[in-house]
Design a protein around this motif. Structure first.
Motif, PDB file in Angstrom:
ATOM      1  N   SER A 133       4.866   3.219   1.707  1.00  0.00           N
ATOM      2  CA  SER A 133       4.896   3.883   3.026  1.00  0.00           C
ATOM      3  C   SER A 133       5.210   2.258   3.533  1.00  0.00           C
ATOM      4  N   ARG A 134       5.509   2.545   5.171  1.00  0.00           N
ATOM      5  CA  ARG A 134       5.349   1.508   5.833  1.00  0.00           C
ATOM      6  C   ARG A 134       4.310   1.306   7.425  1.00  0.00           C
TER       7      ARG A 134
ATOM      8  N   ASP B 163       7.808   3.643   7.668  1.00  0.00           N
ATOM      9  CA  ASP B 163       8.820   5.249   6.929  1.00  0.00           C
ATOM     10  C   ASP B 163       7.783   4.701   6.071  1.00  0.00           C
TER      11      ASP B 163
ATOM     12  N   ARG C 266      12.307   7.601   8.210  1.00  0.00           N
ATOM     13  CA  ARG C 266      12.263   6.553   8.985  1.00  0.00           C
ATOM     14  C   ARG C 266      11.861   7.566  10.513  1.00  0.00           C
TER      15      ARG C 266
ATOM     16  N   SER D 243      15.234  -1.555   3.592  1.00  0.00           N
ATOM     17  CA  SER D 243      16.894  -1.118   3.197  1.00  0.00           C
ATOM     18  C   SER D 243      17.287  -0.947   4.422  1.00  0.00           C
TER      19      SER D 243
ATOM     20  N   GLU E 106      13.700  11.173  -4.095  1.00  0.00           N
ATOM     21  CA  GLU E 106      13.223   9.950  -3.292  1.00  0.00           C
ATOM     22  C   GLU E 106      13.552  10.695  -1.881  1.00  0.00           C
TER      23      GLU E 106
END
Ligand code: TMP
Length: 235
Positions: A199-200, A175, A94, A100, A90
């Protein structure tokens, strides 16, 4: 094209073979999971929303020169895609520290670093998808340095394109995670999905979370957040 037996079932998707050995059908489920499958739920309507969102994003990236596995959307939950062999990593980009990384390195969520950070995780559930580096990728036989360079260059281009796309919609791309695969003729392409599951996405004005963190952190209005992303992408 005929949908045949299921090849694989993941947490949020199923993959079906077709009568063409080079094509698969990806079926988007309503299931959500987090924290390596510890937290699970069904979010009604999530499958169709992610199918549409991922379709729009893949089409946009292809129009801007990114090769992907995407062929076409088939109905509300299905996508026709090229069959690829997935690199078991993966690749996480970011732009802003969250999740995390904020926790692991004790950095306040929302801190914007001076550079873009790319993390690589080894896709292995029994190990909890550990963070690895470029040399580990090669040592594990996952990819050659040349292949990894291509993957990382594509990832940076995807980040630039998606950051632009979301900026125009009043959304900050905090991210995201991407996966890559190799086609039967040896081409490296973007695969899997890009959606609020992977995603964020924070509203640029209010910092409201419009992504899966609403589920992970029990913030409520999960489906509404995904609907808002789709609404802005189709506006
Ligand atoms: P993280 O904060 O858990 O490291 O996640 C960073 C980003 O990558 C976040 O947008 C969620 C996405 N992601 C996935 O889609 N799948 C995963 O397995 C992981 C670890 C992260």
């Amino acid at each position: 094209m005929e949908k045949r037996e299921m090849l694989y079932e993941g947490k949020a998707k199923q993959v079906f073979l077709t009568d063409d050995p080079d094509l698969i059908v990806i079926h988007y489920k309503d299931d959500a999971s987090a924290y390596n499958n510890v937290k699970k739920a069904t979010i009604e309507g999530k499958g169709p929303l992610n199918n549409q969102i991922s379709t729009i994003i893949f089409k946009y990236l292809m129009e801007h020169g990114i090769p992907t596995h995407f062929v076409e959307q088939l109905g509300e939950r299905d996508q026709l895609c090229r069959r690829v062999t997935i690199f078991p990593i993966e690749v996480i980009v970011r732009n802003v520290i969250a999740g995390s990384m904020a926790k692991r390195l004790d950095i306040s969520e929302g801190t914007r670093p001076s550079n873009t950070i790319i993390d690589i995780c080894y896709k292995k559930d029994e190990l909890g998808d550990p963070l690895i580096n470029n040399d580990h990728v090669v040592a594990l036989g996952i990819a050659t340095y040349e292949e990894l360079d291509e993957i990382l260059a594509m990832t940076r281009k995807i980040n630039t394109l998606l950051t632009d796309l979301f900026n125009g919609l009043g959304v900050n791309l905090i991210d995201f995670k991407v996966e890559f695969g190799k086609t039967s003729d040896g081409k490296i392409v973007l695969a899997d999905e890009i959606s609020p599951d992977t995603s964020r996405l924070w509203d640029a004005e209010t910092n409201e979370k419009l992504d899966k963190d609403r589920f992970r952190r029990d913030l409520g209005k999960v489906r509404e957040a995904y609907e808002e992303i789709l609404r802005r992408l189709t506006k």
